[in-house]
Design a protein around this motif. Structure first.
Motif, PDB file in Angstrom:
ATOM      1  N   GLY A  11     -19.864 -10.413 -17.839  1.00  0.00           N
ATOM      2  CA  GLY A  11     -20.985  -9.498 -17.657  1.00  0.00           C
ATOM      3  C   GLY A  11     -21.899  -9.480 -18.864  1.00  0.00           C
ATOM      4  N   PHE A  12     -21.315  -9.509 -20.070  1.00  0.00           N
ATOM      5  CA  PHE A  12     -22.119  -9.525 -21.285  1.00  0.00           C
ATOM      6  C   PHE A  12     -22.922 -10.819 -21.388  1.00  0.00           C
ATOM      7  CE2 PHE A  12     -23.029  -9.966 -25.806  1.00  0.00           C
ATOM      8  CZ  PHE A  12     -23.568  -8.713 -26.071  1.00  0.00           C
ATOM      9  N   ARG A  13     -22.278 -11.942 -21.007  1.00  0.00           N
ATOM     10  CA  ARG A  13     -22.990 -13.236 -21.014  1.00  0.00           C
ATOM     11  C   ARG A  13     -24.188 -13.192 -20.058  1.00  0.00           C
ATOM     12  NH1 ARG A  13     -18.099 -15.577 -21.768  1.00  0.00           N
ATOM     13  NH2 ARG A  13     -17.671 -15.854 -19.556  1.00  0.00           N
ATOM     14  N   ALA A  14     -24.010 -12.564 -18.900  1.00  0.00           N
ATOM     15  CA  ALA A  14     -25.109 -12.465 -17.931  1.00  0.00           C
ATOM     16  C   ALA A  14     -26.257 -11.632 -18.502  1.00  0.00           C
ATOM     17  CB  ALA A  14     -24.608 -11.852 -16.623  1.00  0.00           C
ATOM     18  N   LEU A  15     -25.951 -10.515 -19.183  1.00  0.00           N
ATOM     19  CA  LEU A  15     -26.997  -9.711 -19.823  1.00  0.00           C
ATOM     20  C   LEU A  15     -27.735 -10.544 -20.868  1.00  0.00           C
ATOM     21  CD1 LEU A  15     -25.396  -6.190 -20.520  1.00  0.00           C
ATOM     22  CD2 LEU A  15     -27.129  -6.762 -18.830  1.00  0.00           C
ATOM     23  N   ARG A  16     -26.977 -11.246 -21.712  1.00  0.00           N
ATOM     24  CA  ARG A  16     -27.569 -12.041 -22.782  1.00  0.00           C
ATOM     25  C   ARG A  16     -28.437 -13.164 -22.205  1.00  0.00           C
ATOM     26  NH1 ARG A  16     -28.509 -12.043 -27.561  1.00  0.00           N
ATOM     27  NH2 ARG A  16     -26.695 -10.941 -28.306  1.00  0.00           N
ATOM     28  N   GLN A  17     -27.950 -13.837 -21.145  1.00  0.00           N
ATOM     29  CA  GLN A  17     -28.722 -14.929 -20.540  1.00  0.00           C
ATOM     30  C   GLN A  17     -30.033 -14.416 -19.962  1.00  0.00           C
ATOM     31  OE1 GLN A  17     -25.979 -16.618 -17.737  1.00  0.00           O
ATOM     32  NE2 GLN A  17     -25.124 -18.048 -19.233  1.00  0.00           N
ATOM     33  N   ARG A  18     -29.997 -13.249 -19.316  1.00  0.00           N
ATOM     34  CA  ARG A  18     -31.225 -12.667 -18.761  1.00  0.00           C
ATOM     35  C   ARG A  18     -32.203 -12.333 -19.886  1.00  0.00           C
ATOM     36  NH1 ARG A  18     -35.173 -12.649 -15.301  1.00  0.00           N
ATOM     37  NH2 ARG A  18     -36.028 -10.605 -14.899  1.00  0.00           N
ATOM     38  N   TYR A  19     -31.691 -11.747 -20.972  1.00  0.00           N
ATOM     39  CA  TYR A  19     -32.529 -11.401 -22.121  1.00  0.00           C
ATOM     40  C   TYR A  19     -33.186 -12.663 -22.698  1.00  0.00           C
ATOM     41  CZ  TYR A  19     -33.986  -9.507 -26.611  1.00  0.00           C
ATOM     42  OH  TYR A  19     -34.734  -9.126 -27.690  1.00  0.00           O
ATOM     43  N   GLU A  20     -32.375 -13.696 -22.913  1.00  0.00           N
ATOM     44  CA  GLU A  20     -32.892 -14.933 -23.502  1.00  0.00           C
ATOM     45  C   GLU A  20     -33.894 -15.621 -22.586  1.00  0.00           C
ATOM     46  OE1 GLU A  20     -29.383 -17.119 -24.551  1.00  0.00           O
ATOM     47  OE2 GLU A  20     -28.998 -15.858 -26.304  1.00  0.00           O
ATOM     48  N   GLN A  21     -33.660 -15.593 -21.285  1.00  0.00           N
ATOM     49  CA  GLN A  21     -34.581 -16.204 -20.330  1.00  0.00           C
ATOM     50  C   GLN A  21     -35.927 -15.480 -20.355  1.00  0.00           C
ATOM     51  OE1 GLN A  21     -34.936 -14.895 -16.664  1.00  0.00           O
ATOM     52  NE2 GLN A  21     -36.299 -16.544 -16.114  1.00  0.00           N
ATOM     53  N   LEU A  22     -35.896 -14.147 -20.365  1.00  0.00           N
ATOM     54  CA  LEU A  22     -37.143 -13.381 -20.434  1.00  0.00           C
ATOM     55  C   LEU A  22     -37.872 -13.632 -21.754  1.00  0.00           C
ATOM     56  CD1 LEU A  22     -36.102  -9.912 -18.988  1.00  0.00           C
ATOM     57  CD2 LEU A  22     -37.714 -11.512 -17.973  1.00  0.00           C
ATOM     58  N   PHE A  23     -37.134 -13.574 -22.855  1.00  0.00           N
ATOM     59  CA  PHE A  23     -37.742 -13.662 -24.183  1.00  0.00           C
ATOM     60  C   PHE A  23     -38.264 -15.065 -24.497  1.00  0.00           C
ATOM     61  CE2 PHE A  23     -37.716 -13.848 -28.843  1.00  0.00           C
ATOM     62  CZ  PHE A  23     -38.490 -12.728 -29.119  1.00  0.00           C
ATOM     63  N   ALA A  24     -37.499 -16.085 -24.111  1.00  0.00           N
ATOM     64  CA  ALA A  24     -37.860 -17.456 -24.488  1.00  0.00           C
ATOM     65  C   ALA A  24     -38.724 -18.177 -23.462  1.00  0.00           C
ATOM     66  CB  ALA A  24     -36.591 -18.270 -24.733  1.00  0.00           C
ATOM     67  N   THR A  25     -38.711 -17.738 -22.219  1.00  0.00           N
ATOM     68  CA  THR A  25     -39.435 -18.468 -21.181  1.00  0.00           C
ATOM     69  C   THR A  25     -40.565 -17.649 -20.560  1.00  0.00           C
ATOM     70  OG1 THR A  25     -37.381 -19.633 -20.668  1.00  0.00           O
ATOM     71  CG2 THR A  25     -39.152 -19.807 -19.057  1.00  0.00           C
ATOM     72  N   GLU A  26     -40.213 -16.536 -19.929  1.00  0.00           N
ATOM     73  CA  GLU A  26     -41.210 -15.786 -19.170  1.00  0.00           C
ATOM     74  C   GLU A  26     -42.264 -15.113 -20.052  1.00  0.00           C
ATOM     75  OE1 GLU A  26     -40.001 -13.345 -15.894  1.00  0.00           O
ATOM     76  OE2 GLU A  26     -38.231 -14.591 -15.533  1.00  0.00           O
ATOM     77  N   ARG A  27     -41.829 -14.481 -21.137  1.00  0.00           N
ATOM     78  CA  ARG A  27     -42.780 -13.769 -21.991  1.00  0.00           C
ATOM     79  C   ARG A  27     -43.813 -14.723 -22.621  1.00  0.00           C
ATOM     80  NH1 ARG A  27     -44.378 -11.237 -26.492  1.00  0.00           N
ATOM     81  NH2 ARG A  27     -44.707  -8.985 -26.334  1.00  0.00           N
ATOM     82  N   PRO A  28     -43.393 -15.864 -23.204  1.00  0.00           N
ATOM     83  CA  PRO A  28     -44.395 -16.784 -23.759  1.00  0.00           C
ATOM     84  C   PRO A  28     -45.399 -17.292 -22.720  1.00  0.00           C
ATOM     85  CG  PRO A  28     -42.245 -17.322 -24.623  1.00  0.00           C
ATOM     86  CD  PRO A  28     -42.033 -16.296 -23.546  1.00  0.00           C
ATOM     87  N   LYS A  29     -44.945 -17.540 -21.481  1.00  0.00           N
ATOM     88  CA  LYS A  29     -45.858 -17.987 -20.427  1.00  0.00           C
ATOM     89  C   LYS A  29     -46.897 -16.903 -20.134  1.00  0.00           C
ATOM     90  CE  LYS A  29     -42.747 -21.045 -17.881  1.00  0.00           C
ATOM     91  NZ  LYS A  29     -41.959 -21.183 -16.657  1.00  0.00           N
ATOM     92  N   LEU A  30     -46.444 -15.653 -20.068  1.00  0.00           N
ATOM     93  CA  LEU A  30     -47.373 -14.552 -19.806  1.00  0.00           C
ATOM     94  C   LEU A  30     -48.388 -14.393 -20.937  1.00  0.00           C
ATOM     95  CD1 LEU A  30     -44.990 -11.875 -18.273  1.00  0.00           C
ATOM     96  CD2 LEU A  30     -46.934 -12.946 -17.147  1.00  0.00           C
ATOM     97  N   VAL A  31     -47.915 -14.484 -22.178  1.00  0.00           N
ATOM     98  CA  VAL A  31     -48.817 -14.361 -23.327  1.00  0.00           C
ATOM     99  C   VAL A  31     -49.872 -15.473 -23.287  1.00  0.00           C
ATOM    100  CG1 VAL A  31     -48.949 -14.516 -25.842  1.00  0.00           C
ATOM    101  CG2 VAL A  31     -47.173 -13.118 -24.768  1.00  0.00           C
ATOM    102  N   GLU A  32     -49.453 -16.672 -22.924  1.00  0.00           N
ATOM    103  CA  GLU A  32     -50.387 -17.792 -22.820  1.00  0.00           C
ATOM    104  C   GLU A  32     -51.420 -17.540 -21.719  1.00  0.00           C
ATOM    105  OE1 GLU A  32     -50.165 -22.462 -21.554  1.00  0.00           O
ATOM    106  OE2 GLU A  32     -48.489 -21.635 -22.699  1.00  0.00           O
ATOM    107  N   THR A  33     -50.978 -17.060 -20.573  1.00  0.00           N
ATOM    108  CA  THR A  33     -51.885 -16.760 -19.462  1.00  0.00           C
ATOM    109  C   THR A  33     -52.874 -15.658 -19.844  1.00  0.00           C
ATOM    110  OG1 THR A  33     -50.195 -17.385 -17.850  1.00  0.00           O
ATOM    111  CG2 THR A  33     -51.997 -15.998 -17.050  1.00  0.00           C
ATOM    112  N   ILE A  34     -52.380 -14.624 -20.511  1.00  0.00           N
ATOM    113  CA  ILE A  34     -53.249 -13.517 -20.935  1.00  0.00           C
ATOM    114  C   ILE A  34     -54.284 -14.015 -21.936  1.00  0.00           C
ATOM    115  CG2 ILE A  34     -53.294 -11.319 -22.189  1.00  0.00           C
ATOM    116  CD1 ILE A  34     -50.508 -10.753 -20.911  1.00  0.00           C
TER     117      ILE A  34
END
Length: 157
Positions: A11-34
């Motif tokens: 369960g902790f690994r799943a939380l960490r993976q979700r955090y890392e996916q948001l922080f390293a992938t989704e957030r940078p894409k959004l910042v670039e689009t903005i």
């Protein structure tokens, strides 16, 4: 003092993976689009800019929530449980009701509970009733539909 919030290593690994996916992938894409949308001129009628900012706030809110949860939980490895004869955190328990209908549940942390997959929160009424139960024990559970008696038929870790 609040009761500790246990979580399994998976369960902790799943939380960490979700955090890392948001922080390293989704957030940078959004910042670039903005950034791209902001360079297109008038921001008040720019759909890409408005939607991007809204989505970025949602991602940041989820990142904040995940960060707080990872700090608040205590990783408990069920395989290290010294007393395997009783149902404790991480146990997979098979129970039978009065009609001999069997059900298997795993006692997990709140962040990893999924009733449809048989993983119930450690703090749910059924899990509270099963805590410390041994094979053959009868436990009464108060559910929204009324009280039910369950017999513990198997415990595994």
């Amino acid at each position: 003092m609040a009761e500790p919030a246990p979580i399994t290593p998976q369960g902790f690994r799943a939380l960490r993976q979700r955090y890392e996916q948001l922080f390293a992938t989704e957030r940078p894409k959004l910042v670039e689009t903005i950034s791209w949308a902001a360079g297109n001129g008038d921001r008040s009628e720019n759909g890409d800019y408005i939607y991007g900012r809204k989505k970025l706030r949602e991602v940041d809110r989820e990142l904040s929530h995940l960060s707080r949860r990872m700090k608040a939980v205590t990783v408990v490895d069920p395989s290290q449980q010294p007393d395997r004869s009783r149902a404790w955190f991480g146990a997979t328990v098979t129970i039978a009701d009065e009609d001999d209908n069997q059900r298997t549940v795993t006692l997990v942390g709140e962040d990893e509970a999924d009733a449809s997959a048989g993983r119930i929160s450690w703090r749910s009424p059924l899990a509270r009733a099963l805590r410390g139960a041994a094979i053959g024990d009868l436990r009464r559970v108060t559910l929204p539909a009324g009280e039910r008696d369950y017999e513990v038929t198997a415990i595994t870790y």
